[in-house]
Each structure stands twice: as structure tokens, then as C-alpha cells.
Design a protein around this motif. Structure first.
Motif, mmCIF file in Angstrom:
data_model
loop_
_atom_site.group_PDB
_atom_site.id
_atom_site.type_symbol
_atom_site.label_atom_id
_atom_site.label_comp_id
_atom_site.label_asym_id
_atom_site.label_seq_id
_atom_site.Cartn_x
_atom_site.Cartn_y
_atom_site.Cartn_z
ATOM 1 N N LEU A 77 91.097 24.525 -24.511
ATOM 2 C CA LEU A 77 92.102 25.549 -24.254
ATOM 3 C C LEU A 77 93.135 25.548 -25.374
ATOM 4 C CD1 LEU A 77 93.295 27.617 -22.132
ATOM 5 C CD2 LEU A 77 94.734 25.708 -21.363
ATOM 6 N N ALA A 78 93.409 26.716 -25.930
ATOM 7 C CA ALA A 78 94.453 26.869 -26.945
ATOM 8 C C ALA A 78 95.631 27.621 -26.331
ATOM 9 C CB ALA A 78 93.919 27.618 -28.158
ATOM 10 N N LEU A 114 96.818 32.883 -24.072
ATOM 11 C CA LEU A 114 95.852 31.808 -23.864
ATOM 12 C C LEU A 114 94.499 32.172 -24.468
ATOM 13 C CD1 LEU A 114 96.610 31.092 -20.102
ATOM 14 C CD2 LEU A 114 97.159 29.563 -22.001
ATOM 15 N N THR A 115 93.843 31.175 -25.041
ATOM 16 C CA THR A 115 92.484 31.332 -25.533
ATOM 17 C C THR A 115 91.678 30.116 -25.104
ATOM 18 O OG1 THR A 115 93.354 32.430 -27.514
ATOM 19 C CG2 THR A 115 91.044 31.792 -27.550
ATOM 20 N N TRP A 134 84.473 32.530 -27.101
ATOM 21 C CA TRP A 134 85.894 32.492 -26.794
ATOM 22 C C TRP A 134 86.285 33.613 -25.837
ATOM 23 C CZ3 TRP A 134 84.216 31.073 -31.692
ATOM 24 C CH2 TRP A 134 84.638 29.817 -32.138
ATOM 25 N N GLY A 135 87.303 33.337 -25.054
ATOM 26 C CA GLY A 135 87.874 34.352 -24.177
ATOM 27 C C GLY A 135 89.385 34.299 -24.259
ATOM 28 N N LEU A 136 90.033 35.450 -24.181
ATOM 29 C CA LEU A 136 91.490 35.551 -24.272
ATOM 30 C C LEU A 136 92.057 36.039 -22.947
ATOM 31 C CD1 LEU A 136 90.371 35.827 -27.261
ATOM 32 C CD2 LEU A 136 92.504 37.011 -27.777
ATOM 33 N N SER A 137 93.225 35.515 -22.593
ATOM 34 C CA SER A 137 93.888 35.961 -21.380
ATOM 35 C C SER A 137 95.393 35.729 -21.515
ATOM 36 C CB SER A 137 93.347 35.216 -20.156
ATOM 37 O OG SER A 137 93.861 35.770 -18.960
ATOM 38 N N GLU A 138 96.127 36.099 -20.476
ATOM 39 C CA GLU A 138 97.567 35.873 -20.427
ATOM 40 C C GLU A 138 97.943 35.342 -19.044
ATOM 41 O OE1 GLU A 138 99.458 39.228 -23.429
ATOM 42 O OE2 GLU A 138 99.159 39.751 -21.314
ATOM 43 N N ALA A 139 99.030 34.615 -19.001
ATOM 44 C CA ALA A 139 99.551 34.108 -17.738
ATOM 45 C C ALA A 139 101.054 34.350 -17.698
ATOM 46 C CB ALA A 139 99.263 32.618 -17.576
ATOM 47 N N ASP A 140 101.546 34.790 -16.546
ATOM 48 C CA ASP A 140 102.975 35.021 -16.355
ATOM 49 C C ASP A 140 103.650 33.677 -16.078
ATOM 50 O OD1 ASP A 140 105.527 35.689 -15.517
ATOM 51 O OD2 ASP A 140 104.880 37.425 -14.343
#
Length: 284
Positions: free
Chosen positions: A204-205, A229-230, A32-38
Motif C-alpha cells: 500500500l502506498a 491511496l494506491t 495497481w489500483g487507486l482509491s481515496e479515503a475520507d
């Protein structure tokens, strides 16, 4: 039963058997990888277009559109192992979850697949989800297959799940080629990431949207809406570099409010007019 302990009970909903079958498909080599989006621009644009069109615009549909377009540009996320071969599907058949009420008053998530989503505009996906929530999906092939499996004995469900994990063509027929699940809840604005089960090469979660102070290019601090986002990816068939390129592409699409343009306005208006003419009613 222990009568000295307070509890309530109700029959096991057979529809939960479908959930159990899906969970058995989880890819064991998932990372798994975690991120953010504006999503400030996207949300602002959606609100403006909703006032203009006088109809709801689904953030869920926007996510599906961006996911499908990113998959189109990075087809490695549509690649599956099939015996001693690697196959890559042409279509991003996005399997997602919508909240529906079933017979008997049971309300639970239902899988809905947007087929060949990479070839559809945001307006088309938005309208398709709207109709899926309202209409009876029982005659759709994938739905009939899943419903039939729900009623099958447990040993049969396990065998079919085993078959799907080894045959991506069967998985595509029952579900799709890429997954998206949304865990958003109205009014919940705390950071929330989820490690969702992954039955594809990529799932995608979509988590919550939270406000955060972000430093602008001019050096000023500004309040922005950030989306949690994950992504779960099957490391057996996809490595970090192509996955990172996919993630960058997807986030760029989200942050640029891709698909929310003049074409979206015209197509949505045309779809609403067509629906009003067919039903003899007004736009909703």
C-alpha cells in the motif's frame, strides 16, 4: 570525466545497495489500483487526542493499524506462492519505511517491520514507531540481515534477492509479509498517487491528503480531507474480488477512525507514564 560540464560528485552510499536489492524483488505480475479515503474524522480525532494527551500521534501508525486489521479480516493479501503450494501467513508483519540518520550523517529511508501488527493496538504501534525512530535498531535480526547483505558483493545480493522472490519464509524474515510506504510531505496538499514497487502480495502506498468538495447524504456540498491511496497486488496469487473486499474493509476502517478511541487514550497514557518512570523525564 568531462571537465567542461558543471557537476558535483560524492561516493556511492553503500546503504543504497539495500535499496537496489529491494527493487530486484518487485513482483512482475503486479497490478495497481487507486482509491481515496475520507480522513476528515480521523484527523480531527487525532488532533483532539493530541491536545488531550500532549503527545504526537502518528498518522503513519494509524495507517499500519488499519492495514493490519484489514489483512486480518482478508488473509488473501498474506498469501504467497511457494513452489507448487500457496501459503497464507497468520501474521501481518507490516514492513514500512521510516526516515533515519545513519553513521556518517547519511539520512535515508530505513525499513522497519511491525511484527504481528494485527495483534497490536493502535497505541502500541504508535509507541513502537516512536521508539524505532529514536533507538538503535542494529541488533534486530532483520536489520542485521539486511545490513550484512548491504556489504556483500553484488552477485551475492542478486542471489539472495532471487532466493527471497521464491521463498516467502525468507522474505518474511528479511522484510515482512505485507508492505506500506508513505509519500506524505508536510505542507504538500496537491493530489499525489504513487505506483510503489511491490515485493509482497500487496503493498500500500499512502499519498497526499487534499481537500475536496464532497456531496453529503443531505445533498449539501462539504469540504472534506481526502487521502490518496494506491495498492499494488500480485495478480499471480490474488484476484480482483478478494482484493476489492480488502480495499473496502481498509477504507471503512480508515474513514471510521478505527483505533482512536477511549482504549487508545488509556493505553497511550500508560505507555507514556511507563517511559517517564524509566527515563526519569516528562512526556514528550
Amino acid at each position: 570525466m568531462n571537465k567542461s560540464v558543471g557537476y558535483s560528485e560524492r561516493p556511492w552510499p553503500p546503504l543504497r545497495n539495500a535499496v537496489e536489492t529491494v527493487l530486484q524483488l518487485h513482483r512482475p505480475y503486479t497490478n495497481w489500483g487507486l482509491s481515496e479515503a475520507d480522513v476528515t474524522l480521523a484527523i480531527t480525532t487525532m488532533r483532539r487526542l493530541q491536545r488531550q494527551l500532549k503527545c504526537a500521534i502518528s498518522f503513519h501508525a494509524f495507517m499500519i493499524y488499519c492495514l493490519a486489521q484489514a489483512a486480518k479480516q482478508n488473509p488473501g493479501v498474506l498469501c504467497f506462492r511457494y513452489g507448487k503450494k500457496l501459503i497464507t501467513f497468520d501474521d501481518a508483519d507490516v514492513a514500512t519505511v521510516i526516515d533515519k540518520r545513519f553513521a556518517g550523517g547519511v539520512r535515508m529511508p530505513a525499513v522497519y517491520t511491525v511484527r504481528a501488527a494485527q495483534n497490536k493496538t493502535l497505541a502500541e504501534i504508535n509507541y513502537e514507531l516512536r521508539e524505532a525512530l529514536r533507538s538503535d535498531q542494529s541488533q534486530v535480526e532483520a536489520v542485521r540481515l539486511r545490513q550484512g547483505l548491504t556489504r556483500a558483493p553484488k552477485i551475492i545480493r542478486r542471489l539472495v534477492a532471487w532466493w527471497m522472490t521464491r521463498n516467502p519464509f525468507v522474505l518474511r524474515r528479511f522484510h515482512g509479509t505485507i508492505g506500506l510506504t508513505s509519500l506524505q510531505s508536510r505542507g504538500f496538499d496537491k493530489p499525489f498517487f504513487a505506483l510503489a514497487p511491490n515485493i509482497y502480495t500487496l503493498t500500500l502506498a499512502v499519498g497526499s491528503i487534499t481537500e475536496r468538495l464532497v456531496k453529503t447524504k443531505e445533498g449539501e456540498m462539504e469540504n472534506r480531507k481526502m487521502l490518496c491511496l494506491t495498492a499494488g497486488a500480485d495478480h499471480l496469487v490474488i484476484d480482483g474480488a478478494p482484493l476489492a473486499r480488502f480495499a473496502q474493509c481498509f477504507i471503512e476502517l480508515v474513514e471510521s477512525a478505527a483505533g482512536l478511541d477511549d482504549k487508545f487514550i488509556k493505553q497511550t497514557q500508560a505507555l507514556l507514564d511507563k517511559n517517564a518512570n524509566e527515563t526519569g523525564g516528562d512526556h514528550e
